[in-house]
Design a protein around this motif. Structure first.
Motif, PDB file in Angstrom:
ATOM      1  N   TRP A   1       0.862  -1.062  -0.014  1.00  0.00           N
ATOM      2  CA  TRP A   1       0.087   0.065  -0.049  1.00  0.00           C
ATOM      3  C   TRP A   1       0.912   1.358   0.146  1.00  0.00           C
ATOM      4  N   ASP A   2       0.235   2.258  -0.394  1.00  0.00           N
ATOM      5  CA  ASP A   2       0.973   3.643  -0.465  1.00  0.00           C
ATOM      6  C   ASP A   2       1.440   4.207   0.818  1.00  0.00           C
ATOM      7  N   TRP A   3       0.984   3.713   1.955  1.00  0.00           N
ATOM      8  CA  TRP A   3       1.415   3.817   3.108  1.00  0.00           C
ATOM      9  C   TRP A   3       2.435   3.287   3.802  1.00  0.00           C
ATOM     10  N   VAL A   4       3.020   2.373   2.922  1.00  0.00           N
ATOM     11  CA  VAL A   4       4.438   1.739   3.126  1.00  0.00           C
ATOM     12  C   VAL A   4       5.704   2.318   2.388  1.00  0.00           C
ATOM     13  N   GLY A   5       6.426   3.111   2.999  1.00  0.00           N
ATOM     14  CA  GLY A   5       7.618   3.521   2.369  1.00  0.00           C
ATOM     15  C   GLY A   5       8.617   2.652   1.818  1.00  0.00           C
ATOM     16  N   GLY A   6       9.213   2.821   0.906  1.00  0.00           N
ATOM     17  CA  GLY A   6      10.172   1.665   0.077  1.00  0.00           C
ATOM     18  C   GLY A   6      11.175   1.285   1.187  1.00  0.00           C
ATOM     19  N   ARG A   7      11.680   2.404   1.667  1.00  0.00           N
ATOM     20  CA  ARG A   7      12.758   1.791   2.643  1.00  0.00           C
ATOM     21  C   ARG A   7      12.244   1.467   4.151  1.00  0.00           C
ATOM     22  N   TYR A   8      10.980   1.280   4.176  1.00  0.00           N
ATOM     23  CA  TYR A   8      10.469   0.789   5.476  1.00  0.00           C
ATOM     24  C   TYR A   8       9.428  -0.385   4.980  1.00  0.00           C
ATOM     25  N   SER A   9       9.930  -1.166   3.962  1.00  0.00           N
ATOM     26  CA  SER A   9       8.860  -2.206   3.537  1.00  0.00           C
ATOM     27  C   SER A   9       9.222  -3.659   3.550  1.00  0.00           C
ATOM     28  N   LEU A  10      10.261  -3.888   4.254  1.00  0.00           N
ATOM     29  CA  LEU A  10      10.808  -5.098   4.384  1.00  0.00           C
ATOM     30  C   LEU A  10       9.894  -6.325   4.949  1.00  0.00           C
ATOM     31  N   THR A  11       8.967  -5.645   5.765  1.00  0.00           N
ATOM     32  CA  THR A  11       7.843  -6.392   6.319  1.00  0.00           C
ATOM     33  C   THR A  11       6.714  -6.577   5.600  1.00  0.00           C
ATOM     34  N   SER A  12       6.749  -6.152   4.521  1.00  0.00           N
ATOM     35  CA  SER A  12       5.309  -5.979   3.516  1.00  0.00           C
ATOM     36  C   SER A  12       5.791  -7.261   2.768  1.00  0.00           C
ATOM     37  N   ALA A  13       5.187  -7.352   1.578  1.00  0.00           N
ATOM     38  CA  ALA A  13       5.288  -8.604   0.550  1.00  0.00           C
ATOM     39  C   ALA A  13       6.890  -8.306  -0.049  1.00  0.00           C
ATOM     40  N   VAL A  14       7.188  -7.164   0.165  1.00  0.00           N
ATOM     41  CA  VAL A  14       8.697  -7.048  -0.414  1.00  0.00           C
ATOM     42  C   VAL A  14       9.749  -7.849   0.101  1.00  0.00           C
ATOM     43  N   GLY A  15       9.432  -8.524   1.392  1.00  0.00           N
ATOM     44  CA  GLY A  15      10.223  -9.404   1.983  1.00  0.00           C
ATOM     45  C   GLY A  15       9.834 -10.803   1.687  1.00  0.00           C
ATOM     46  N   LEU A  16       9.311 -11.069   0.310  1.00  0.00           N
ATOM     47  CA  LEU A  16       8.889 -12.381   0.073  1.00  0.00           C
ATOM     48  C   LEU A  16       9.958 -13.345  -0.150  1.00  0.00           C
ATOM     49  N   SER A  17      11.346 -12.650  -0.517  1.00  0.00           N
ATOM     50  CA  SER A  17      12.574 -13.553  -0.587  1.00  0.00           C
ATOM     51  C   SER A  17      12.844 -13.946   0.387  1.00  0.00           C
ATOM     52  N   ILE A  18      12.672 -13.056   1.815  1.00  0.00           N
ATOM     53  CA  ILE A  18      12.951 -13.376   2.927  1.00  0.00           C
ATOM     54  C   ILE A  18      12.026 -14.876   3.456  1.00  0.00           C
ATOM     55  N   MET A  19      10.975 -14.560   3.388  1.00  0.00           N
ATOM     56  CA  MET A  19       9.951 -15.770   3.844  1.00  0.00           C
ATOM     57  C   MET A  19      10.535 -17.008   2.805  1.00  0.00           C
ATOM     58  N   LEU A  20      10.584 -16.859   1.749  1.00  0.00           N
ATOM     59  CA  LEU A  20      11.058 -18.088   0.718  1.00  0.00           C
ATOM     60  C   LEU A  20      12.361 -18.652   1.402  1.00  0.00           C
ATOM     61  N   MET A  21      13.168 -17.873   1.720  1.00  0.00           N
ATOM     62  CA  MET A  21      14.383 -18.489   2.271  1.00  0.00           C
ATOM     63  C   MET A  21      14.409 -18.741   3.663  1.00  0.00           C
ATOM     64  N   ILE A  22      13.847 -18.453   4.458  1.00  0.00           N
ATOM     65  CA  ILE A  22      13.817 -18.669   5.910  1.00  0.00           C
ATOM     66  C   ILE A  22      12.353 -19.430   6.462  1.00  0.00           C
TER      67      ILE A  22
END
Ligand code: F6P
Length: 532
Positions: free
Chosen positions: A257-278
């Protein structure tokens, strides 16, 4: 900033002249015990700072007068505190593990947050357990995250930091640079039939990311045909229309959502690679860690609030000691990208020279942030930290236990962690050198002034939980400093101009009219043009 308090602080700064941490510690046996606190599994010792009770008292008062309570409430209440883009700033909703609603314009966003988290979990399990395969039926072994800035640095930093918790049958690669070398070298390491590309872009218009994404798609099509795209791509974006145009199936699109800034987004779906790995379980632990620090930040009183304390200390050095840079020094190899991650988070947030009212600020704002893991840094730039002419406040981050069975290594590592801070603060005097029998001609070279400030941050062990709490700590520190400087930490207009110019110049390099430029730019374009 309240001018009276600033004057009082300026007087206190003057009064500090000539004082040394050696004397300050000697005179105040309770100091170390007084200047420390614990929060969300992290212990902070801030006693080796150039402060005393009156200074701290005034700094807390300054923050209070900058409406610390009000800003915290505005953030949590979903107010549009990113006023230049008219957006709330609610990364805290992404890791809200409690039952309290978080609302934007009267609507609770938590059901949407949970919906995306569930979809990510379903997808991640499909890839990890092999039910989601490549177009030719092979299992996915390589994840390639294509994104830049906040769509790259966070996932990269965390997948590295939590490598010990990751599925070793999967490998994660990150392609960010528009320099074709980045993608080309990554492609050499992977088998396309076993690869999943994650196209991560909040806007889905960022040139670097879209160029890399199109080239990756061309590779997949060339290797396995058009139909393979659906099996080998997923997208993470707020721009669902552009994702559909790119050709990624709706069930492989993870929104935010637009209320998530790019540099504060790793706990959004932006962190999908993290979830895939861990895996989803560890990803949940990471969110729990964030949430623990979020709660501390929102609930702890000012004087016991860890992000607020780090923020006022950093402010003290920038404003009253002319410190232009700040070092983050993790004593853990897994955290080797941590300083780079916070370089974006901090400098893109607080690298501003116009205040919230649109006026040019008359004081310095965010410092240059940098760092490398210890002990490598010790053999590179610590010389300047110890004996250079500039003051560089530093945070030392370490863990009591190692994740690898390496008793001697870890003991040595942590001995260095403690020793460096001691040396920075207390230095080595002429008298000590003479007593040690130092040659007199070398005394001035071997003297360490000391009096150089540092913070120590220690957690028991690097876990998803402790990492989450640490990231949230620094995120909130950035927010608190923006309160003091009265700037908007959540826009980034400063990156726009270069992007616009590059688009125009690219057209000129491709043979179109050069357009109006200064003589130097004109000359540069002409020199390069022949090659394209
Ligand atoms: O560098 C500017 C910026 O907007 C960052 O704030 C952001 O993290 C990055 O570009 C990538 O943007 P996007 O996710 O939209 O591709």
């Amino acid at each position: 900033m309240n001018p009276d308090i600033l004057h009082q602080l300026a007087d206190l700064r003057k009064a500090w002249e000539g004082r040394h941490l050696r004397r300050v510690f000697a005179e105040d046996p309770q100091r170390a015990e007084r200047y420390q606190l614990e929060a969300a599994g992290w212990w902070l010792d801030y006693s080796k700072n150039l402060i005393d009770d009156p200074i701290l008292d005034r700094l807390f008062e300054l923050l209070k007068s900058s409406d610390f309570d009000g800003w915290r409430n505005k953030m949590r209440g979903g107010e549009a505190i990113n006023h230049t883009e008219n957006r709330p700033v609610l990364h805290v909703a992404l890791r809200n593990r409690g039952t309290e609603p978080i609302c934007v314009a009267g609507k609770d966003v938590m059901p949407d947050v949970h919906h995306v988290l569930n979809a990510m979990e379903h997808f991640a399990n499909g890839v990890r357990y092999g039910s989601l395969k490549g177009a030719t039926g092979k299992r996915i072994r390589s994840i390639v995250n294509i994104g830049i800035g906040g769509s790259d640095l966070g996932p990269l930093m965390v997948t590295e930091a939590l490598k010990a918790y990751s599925d070793r049958n999967l490998r994660c690669h990150f392609v960010s640079n528009v320099d074709g070398t980045h993608l080309a070298e990554t492609l050499k390491q992977i088998d396309l039939e076993e690869t999943l590309f994650l196209i991560v872009s909040k806007t889905f218009t960022t040139i670097e990311t879209m160029t890399n994404a199109r080239s990756a798609r061309d590779q997949i099509v060339a290797a396995m045909g058009n139909e393979a795209v659906g099996h080998h791509f997923a997208a993470i974006s707020t721009n669902l229309k552009a994702v559909a145009e790119f050709g990624i199936e709706p069930d492989r699109v993870f929104g935010f959502w637009d209320w998530v800034g790019g540099r504060y987004s790793l706990t959004s779906a932006v962190g999908l690679s993290i979830m895939l790995m861990i895996g989803p379980k560890h990803f949940g632990d990471l969110l729990d860690g964030f949430y623990a620090m979020d709660r501390h930040f929102f609930e702890a009183p000012l004087q016991k609030n860890m992000p607020a304390i780090l923020a006022i200390l950093g402010f003290w050095y920038v404003h009253f000691w002319q410190a232009q840079s700040y070092a983050i020094l993790p004593y853990d190899q897994y955290l080797h990208r941590f300083p780079a991650y916070f370089q974006q988070a901090d400098m893109e947030s607080n690298g501003k020279s116009v205040d919230r009212n649109g006026n040019r600020v008359t004081y310095p704002t965010g410092p240059i942030l940098w760092g490398e893991p210890g002990t490598n840094g010790q053999h590179a730039f610590y010389q300047l930290l110890h004996q250079g002419t500039v003051l560089v406040p530093a945070d030392f981050i370490g863990f009591a236990q190692s994740l690898n069975p390496s008793g001697t290594h870890h003991r040595q590592l942590m001995a260095n962690f403690v020793a460096q801070m001691e040396a920075l603060a207390f230095g080595k005097t002429e008298e000590q050198l003479i007593a040690e029998g130092c040659e007199s001609r070398l005394i001035s070279y071997r003297t360490f002034e000391g009096n150089r400030p540092s913070n120590a941050l220690i957690a028991e062990k690097l876990t998803p939980h402790s990492l989450g709490a640490l990231i949230a700590l620094y995120e909130h520190k950035i927010f608190v400093q923006s309160m003091l400087w009265n700037i908007n930490a959540f826009d980034q207009w400063g990156v726009e101009l270069g992007k616009k110019c590059a688009t125009q110049i690219e057209r000129a390099l491709a043979g179109e009219e050069i357009g109006t430029h200064d003589a130097s730019t004109h000359q540069l374009i002409n020199r390069l043009k022949a090659y394209f």
